[in-house]
Design an enzyme around this catalytic site. Sequence first.
Site, PDB file in Angstrom:
ATOM      1  N   ALA A  97       9.091   9.614 -61.080  1.00 32.85           N
ATOM      2  CA  ALA A  97       8.614   8.329 -61.580  1.00 32.85           C
ATOM      3  C   ALA A  97       9.850   7.265 -61.552  1.00 32.85           C
ATOM      4  O   ALA A  97      10.983   7.531 -61.979  1.00 32.85           O
ATOM      5  CB  ALA A  97       8.277   8.751 -63.070  1.00 32.85           C
ATOM      6  N   ASP A  98       9.360   6.070 -61.210  1.00 30.40           N
ATOM      7  CA  ASP A  98      10.391   5.174 -61.380  1.00 30.40           C
ATOM      8  C   ASP A  98       9.967   4.180 -62.597  1.00 30.40           C
ATOM      9  O   ASP A  98       9.244   4.665 -63.376  1.00 30.40           O
ATOM     10  CB  ASP A  98      10.376   4.202 -60.096  1.00 30.40           C
ATOM     11  N   SER A  99      10.518   3.140 -62.894  1.00 29.82           N
ATOM     12  CA  SER A  99      10.635   2.392 -64.135  1.00 29.82           C
ATOM     13  C   SER A  99       9.162   2.034 -64.207  1.00 29.82           C
ATOM     14  O   SER A  99       8.657   2.041 -65.510  1.00 29.82           O
ATOM     15  CB  SER A  99      11.444   1.369 -64.381  1.00 29.82           C
TER      16      SER A  99
END
Lengths: 294, 131
Positions: free
Chosen positions: B86-88
Site C-alpha cells: 500500500a502506498d499513501s
Amino acid sequence: MHHRLLLLRRGAMSIPPPPAPRMPGVAGGRLFASLPPPPPLQSPREVHVWYLCPDELIDRSQLDMYTELLSPSERKNALAMNGPRLQKDAMLSRALLRTTLSRYTDANIDPRSFEFKKNKFGKPEILWQSDESSMEWPLHFNISHTSSLIACGIAMDTPIGIDVEEKKRKTVKSILSLARRYFTPLEVDYLAKISDSDAQQREFIKLWTLKEAYVKALGRGFSGAPFNRFSIQLETNSRIQISKATKVCNDSASGCDYLSENWRFALAELNSSYYMSVCIEDNSRGLYSLFFLM
Amino acid sequence: MAALSAVVSAKLACTAATSSLSWKGGRTTTATARRGLVSFRSPRFRVFCAAKAETVGKVMQIVQKQLALGDDVKLAPESKFTELGADSLDTVEIVMALEEEFKITVEEDNAQSITTIQEAADLIDKLAAGS
C-alpha cells in the site's frame, strides 16, 4: 539563475566491486559495465532524478549483487514485504539509493557503507559517521515508487521530496469524494470544474503527487502535514503555486506553523505513463526556468 | 443473579481494545466469585479484549479489495499495509472505506497509528464504542 531538473534513466546501476583481496596479480574484476560519472549537481537549484523499472531487471545474479549492497536491516525489511515482487522492488529501491549516492560522492564512498537515520516523522536521511567528516557531502535524497517504477531524487544543500504515480491510476473511490475528504475547497473546486472524467482523474493525480512531494520535502509526510491545510494550484502558465489554507489552519488546534510557502515545484511526465513531482526549498528570489533533460 | 451474570458477560465481550473492569473486592461480588470470575483477595482486575474478530475480518476484506490482493495472499491481523504494497493513496482509500463501513471519522493523528490490520480494527472498535 535557473532551476534545472534532470531526468536520468538507468538500465543498470553501477556497483564498485567489493574491496579486492590482497592477492598480487589479481585485479578485482569489474562486475558491471560502469556508468559514466553523473553530471555534477551544480547548485542548490539543481535536482537530478534517477529512475528504473523493476520489470526490466530480471537477471537473477545481477539482482543478487544488488541485494548484497544492502544492510542487514534493509534486507530484513525487504524480505518482510508480501511476495517476491514487492520484495524485489524494496531491494532495488535501496540499491538504487545506495548506488546513486555513491556516484554523487565521486564514487569515494562505497554504496555498502552508507548509513541512514530517520527523522521524527520517519523520513530517511544520510547518517554521516564522525570519522568521515572529510567525506560529508551536503546531499539530500528522496525516493518514490509505484509498482512499476522506482525514482530517486538527489539535491545538494536543499531538502527534497519526490513522488511518482501512474497517470492512469484508478482509484476505488470517486475523485471528488477523495478530494472532498482530503483536499482543500480550492482544489475541490478546481477538480469539480473538469467535465471530462479522464482529465479530472489526471489532474487529481497531478495534485496528489505535488502534495506528496511537498510533505515529503518538508520531512513530515502525509500524517505530519495533512493535505487539507495547504492548496496547490496549477496555473495556466505552468506555474505551480502553494498556499496555506488559512481557515482550516486557524480552526485547527495544532495550527500550521510548520507549513511554509517557499518551495519550488516541478511536474514532469516520465515514459509517457507517469507523473512525477519534485519539490525543493526555495530561498532565492528572481525568475526561474525549469529544464527537463532526458 | 441471572441479570448480574448477563451484565458480566456483556462487559467481557468488550468492544474496546483497552477497556478495563475494576471490581472492588468484597462480599458484594459473591455471585461472580462462585463462577470463579474474581478473587476476593484482588480488589481489581483488568480485562483487555482485542477487537472483535468480525471487525478484523471486515478490515481484511476492505484491504484485500483496495490493494487488489489475490486469494493466494494470506492476510494476518499483524499484516502491515506497507508490506502489502500500500502506498499513501491506497492508505487514504482504505481509511475512507473504513470510515464508510463503520460510520466513524478517523482524524489524521489517529490515521498515523494505523499501520496494520489489527491496529485499524482496534481503532475502529474504539471509535465505534465511543460514539
